[in-house]
Structure formats: structure tokens, C-alpha cells
Scaffold this motif. Sequence first.
Motif, mmCIF file in Angstrom:
data_model
loop_
_atom_site.group_PDB
_atom_site.id
_atom_site.type_symbol
_atom_site.label_atom_id
_atom_site.label_comp_id
_atom_site.label_asym_id
_atom_site.label_seq_id
_atom_site.Cartn_x
_atom_site.Cartn_y
_atom_site.Cartn_z
ATOM 1 N N PRO A 133 0.916 -1.138 0.017
ATOM 2 C CA PRO A 133 0.015 0.028 -0.114
ATOM 3 C C PRO A 133 0.839 1.287 0.130
ATOM 4 C CG PRO A 133 0.115 -0.864 2.283
ATOM 5 C CD PRO A 133 0.854 -1.926 1.220
ATOM 6 N N GLU A 134 0.313 2.241 -0.609
ATOM 7 C CA GLU A 134 1.124 3.724 -0.665
ATOM 8 C C GLU A 134 1.149 3.940 0.983
ATOM 9 O OE1 GLU A 134 0.441 6.627 -3.363
ATOM 10 O OE2 GLU A 134 -0.074 5.076 -4.942
ATOM 11 N N ALA A 135 -0.043 3.948 1.732
ATOM 12 C CA ALA A 135 0.033 4.197 2.989
ATOM 13 C C ALA A 135 -1.173 3.504 3.805
ATOM 14 C CB ALA A 135 -0.378 5.682 3.142
ATOM 15 N N ILE A 136 -1.001 3.621 5.331
ATOM 16 C CA ILE A 136 -2.090 2.672 5.986
ATOM 17 C C ILE A 136 -2.755 3.925 6.804
ATOM 18 C CG2 ILE A 136 -2.555 1.263 7.916
ATOM 19 C CD1 ILE A 136 -0.017 -0.340 6.889
ATOM 20 N N GLU A 137 -4.147 3.926 6.729
ATOM 21 C CA GLU A 137 -4.701 5.168 7.471
ATOM 22 C C GLU A 137 -5.217 4.529 8.737
ATOM 23 O OE1 GLU A 137 -8.165 6.124 4.975
ATOM 24 O OE2 GLU A 137 -7.237 7.220 3.961
ATOM 25 N N ALA A 138 -4.764 5.507 9.662
ATOM 26 C CA ALA A 138 -5.084 5.288 11.432
ATOM 27 C C ALA A 138 -6.365 5.981 11.602
ATOM 28 C CB ALA A 138 -3.922 5.560 11.996
ATOM 29 N N ASP A 139 -7.647 5.301 11.909
ATOM 30 C CA ASP A 139 -8.791 6.070 12.021
ATOM 31 C C ASP A 139 -8.891 6.360 13.501
ATOM 32 O OD1 ASP A 139 -11.313 6.896 12.350
ATOM 33 O OD2 ASP A 139 -12.354 5.297 11.672
ATOM 34 N N VAL A 140 -8.900 7.813 13.897
ATOM 35 C CA VAL A 140 -8.755 8.194 15.288
ATOM 36 C C VAL A 140 -10.274 8.825 15.761
ATOM 37 C CG1 VAL A 140 -6.353 8.740 15.523
ATOM 38 C CG2 VAL A 140 -8.152 10.539 14.713
ATOM 39 N N THR A 141 -11.509 8.634 14.961
ATOM 40 C CA THR A 141 -12.546 9.118 15.042
ATOM 41 C C THR A 141 -13.077 8.840 16.556
ATOM 42 O OG1 THR A 141 -13.611 7.533 14.392
ATOM 43 C CG2 THR A 141 -13.425 9.286 12.905
ATOM 44 N N LEU A 142 -12.808 7.973 17.194
ATOM 45 C CA LEU A 142 -13.164 7.346 18.569
ATOM 46 C C LEU A 142 -12.365 7.586 19.674
ATOM 47 C CD1 LEU A 142 -14.826 3.816 17.522
ATOM 48 C CD2 LEU A 142 -16.060 6.084 17.758
ATOM 49 N N LEU A 143 -11.214 8.177 19.405
ATOM 50 C CA LEU A 143 -10.235 8.388 20.632
ATOM 51 C C LEU A 143 -10.485 9.711 21.320
ATOM 52 C CD1 LEU A 143 -6.711 7.590 18.801
ATOM 53 C CD2 LEU A 143 -8.198 6.029 20.077
ATOM 54 N N ASN A 144 -10.368 9.328 22.679
ATOM 55 C CA ASN A 144 -10.337 10.619 23.488
ATOM 56 C C ASN A 144 -9.030 11.107 23.983
ATOM 57 O OD1 ASN A 144 -13.629 10.967 24.078
ATOM 58 N ND2 ASN A 144 -13.252 8.894 24.646
ATOM 59 N N ILE A 145 -8.918 11.986 24.825
ATOM 60 C CA ILE A 145 -7.738 12.515 25.482
ATOM 61 C C ILE A 145 -7.226 11.458 26.275
ATOM 62 C CG2 ILE A 145 -6.568 14.046 27.026
ATOM 63 C CD1 ILE A 145 -8.716 16.390 26.000
ATOM 64 N N GLY A 146 -5.902 11.151 26.096
ATOM 65 C CA GLY A 146 -5.106 9.905 26.794
ATOM 66 C C GLY A 146 -5.490 8.380 25.980
ATOM 67 N N ASP A 147 -6.122 8.501 25.093
ATOM 68 C CA ASP A 147 -6.206 7.242 24.284
ATOM 69 C C ASP A 147 -5.079 7.044 23.307
ATOM 70 O OD1 ASP A 147 -8.561 6.684 25.436
ATOM 71 O OD2 ASP A 147 -9.967 6.978 23.942
#
Length: 182
Positions: free
Chosen positions: A142-156
Motif C-alpha cells: 500500500p502507499e499508506a495505512i490509514e489510522a482512524d482516530v474518530t473514537l479516541l479521547n484524550i489519553g487514548d
Amino acid sequence: MKKVPLQLELRPGQGTAAAGRIRRADKVPMVLYGQGQKPKNVMAETRTVQRSGLSPERQDLVQYSITGDEQGLALLREFQVDPVKGFPIHLDLQRVALDKPLRAEIPVHVKGEELSPGKIAGGTVEFSIHSILVEALPEQLPEAIEADVTLLNIGDSLHVKNLPSLPGVKVISDPGLTVITI
């Protein structure tokens, strides 16, 4: 992963003095190695390299053709840039076979940053690592791997094991490595 076409020429001589002469002639010295073949000293026009889209941040596949010699597929392993002027000064290309898996560093891109509860609450997205080591056939890299952070809170945190799996791609990096923290 996209294939970048690059026209190469065999270069005379080797070593620092020869490389300097090549750079003064507005060309970029390179080494082409791998697949059990003897390394070849090659070069390309500086403008051709700059316009090709090759970058020190990515390991792209290069569809190369050496004038009057071989042609094939190689992985960009090293891309050195002049720290003052910003133009390419040396490249290393590793020959690859389409039927043999290879290891490459793949960049991690953030997805969903604006929707992350942690980001909305004033947190920042911090990368611990910017790329992960994977193994795959050249055509499946792959050209890149996407990291989905839509559910992350502070400290996660998001770890390598939380990244999406891609067909035909084996992650070599430690699954416990932290990639992103909010």
C-alpha cells in the motif's frame, strides 16, 4: 503502490570524486542492487528525478529502464537530499521480483482527526511512529495505512495491532507499538 517510471544511464566510475562530477553535470548518482545480481552504478537527470514524484518520505516502486541495458522493477530504499539546496544527491534502488515478497516501511496517515472527541476537547494528535514495517508482494504494497482516530479521547492511544489489516499485507512491526496518542 504506484510505479514511478525512471530512465537511467550507466555511470562511469565510482566513489566520491566520480559522484561529484556527476552532480556537477546536473545528474543524480544511484546504485541499483539486489536479486542476486551485481550492483550497478547508474544515474539520471536531476530534473527527471525531481519531476518523477519520488520522495525521501516514501519507498516507491520504480519502473526503471537503463539505456542500452536492462529494465525492471526496483524499490526506492534510500533518497538523500542536499540539506541546503533541497535537491536529490543520491538514490539507492533495490531490484524486486513481482513473485517474491519484500519488506518496506509504509507511512501511517491519520483519518477522522476532526471528529475525534479528544481533538474536539482540546487534545492534540501525536505520532509515536510515522511508519510501520510490512511484508507483501510488490504489487500489493500500500502507499499508506490509514489510522482512524474518530473514537479516541484524550489519553487514548492507537497501536499497530489496531490498524486495519490489508489483504496480502503482513505487518512485521511489533503489534504493541504505539502509533498515535491523543
